[in-house]
Design a protein around this motif. Structure first.
Motif, mmCIF file in Angstrom:
data_model
loop_
_atom_site.group_PDB
_atom_site.id
_atom_site.type_symbol
_atom_site.label_atom_id
_atom_site.label_comp_id
_atom_site.label_asym_id
_atom_site.label_seq_id
_atom_site.Cartn_x
_atom_site.Cartn_y
_atom_site.Cartn_z
ATOM 1 N N GLY A 154 -15.566 -5.033 1.728
ATOM 2 C CA GLY A 154 -16.495 -6.125 1.483
ATOM 3 C C GLY A 154 -15.929 -7.258 0.651
ATOM 4 O O GLY A 154 -16.655 -8.079 0.126
ATOM 5 N N GLY A 155 -14.617 -7.303 0.492
ATOM 6 C CA GLY A 155 -13.987 -8.385 -0.261
ATOM 7 C C GLY A 155 -13.999 -8.189 -1.759
ATOM 8 O O GLY A 155 -13.661 -9.090 -2.504
ATOM 9 N N ASN A 156 -14.371 -6.989 -2.229
ATOM 10 C CA ASN A 156 -14.394 -6.684 -3.654
ATOM 11 C C ASN A 156 -13.379 -5.595 -3.957
ATOM 12 O O ASN A 156 -13.165 -4.706 -3.142
ATOM 13 C CB ASN A 156 -15.783 -6.194 -4.079
ATOM 14 N N GLY A 157 -12.760 -5.661 -5.139
ATOM 15 C CA GLY A 157 -11.808 -4.616 -5.493
ATOM 16 C C GLY A 157 -11.049 -4.933 -6.766
ATOM 17 O O GLY A 157 -11.424 -5.830 -7.527
ATOM 18 N N MET A 158 -9.987 -4.184 -6.967
ATOM 19 C CA MET A 158 -9.136 -4.325 -8.147
ATOM 20 C C MET A 158 -7.707 -4.586 -7.691
ATOM 21 O O MET A 158 -7.293 -4.122 -6.630
ATOM 22 C CB MET A 158 -9.139 -3.025 -8.968
ATOM 23 N N LEU A 159 -6.957 -5.336 -8.503
ATOM 24 C CA LEU A 159 -5.528 -5.553 -8.264
ATOM 25 C C LEU A 159 -4.747 -4.870 -9.373
ATOM 26 O O LEU A 159 -5.211 -4.796 -10.510
ATOM 27 C CB LEU A 159 -5.183 -7.043 -8.300
ATOM 28 N N VAL A 160 -3.559 -4.407 -9.035
ATOM 29 C CA VAL A 160 -2.619 -3.889 -10.026
ATOM 30 C C VAL A 160 -1.343 -4.714 -9.925
ATOM 31 O O VAL A 160 -1.153 -5.471 -8.974
ATOM 32 C CB VAL A 160 -2.325 -2.384 -9.821
ATOM 33 N N ALA A 161 -0.488 -4.579 -10.924
ATOM 34 C CA ALA A 161 0.761 -5.344 -10.966
ATOM 35 C C ALA A 161 1.495 -5.244 -9.630
ATOM 36 O O ALA A 161 1.601 -4.175 -9.043
ATOM 37 C CB ALA A 161 1.641 -4.848 -12.094
#
Length: 94
Positions: free
Chosen positions: A66-73
């Motif tokens: 749905g276009g939502n989330g988390m990013l990591v390095a």
């Protein structure tokens, strides 16, 4: 990639697309449709300690779930022309 106040967006150079995103409540204009974890950390906290750790959450991006989330390095996300927002926070080490 400078911050622009609401209603005062920089006009794109000819031939360049411009993407309007919000980082921690502040509007930014980006020239690229992909933005990296590292770019977001620098935009949110210019001049931060290179050893600082961050958490990055995104909403309304062009991504799975749905276009939502988390990013990591090392990761990036594709942003929409308008409406993608990020929550970038400094975290403490344990």
């Amino acid at each position: 990639m400078a911050a622009q106040s609401e209603g005062e967006h920089k006009k794109p150079e000819s031939g360049k697309k411009e993407y309007e995103v919000v980082i921690n409540g502040t509007a930014f204009d980006l020239d690229e449709e992909h933005v990296t974890f590292e770019q977001l950390a620098t935009l949110a906290f210019p001049g931060h300690d290179p050893q600082a750790m961050f958490t990055v959450a995104y909403r309304n991006a062009i991504a799975a779930h749905g276009g939502n989330g988390m990013l990591v390095a090392g990761e990036s996300v594709k942003v929409k022309k308008k409406g993608t927002s990020f929550d970038v926070r400094l975290t403490t080490r344990s």
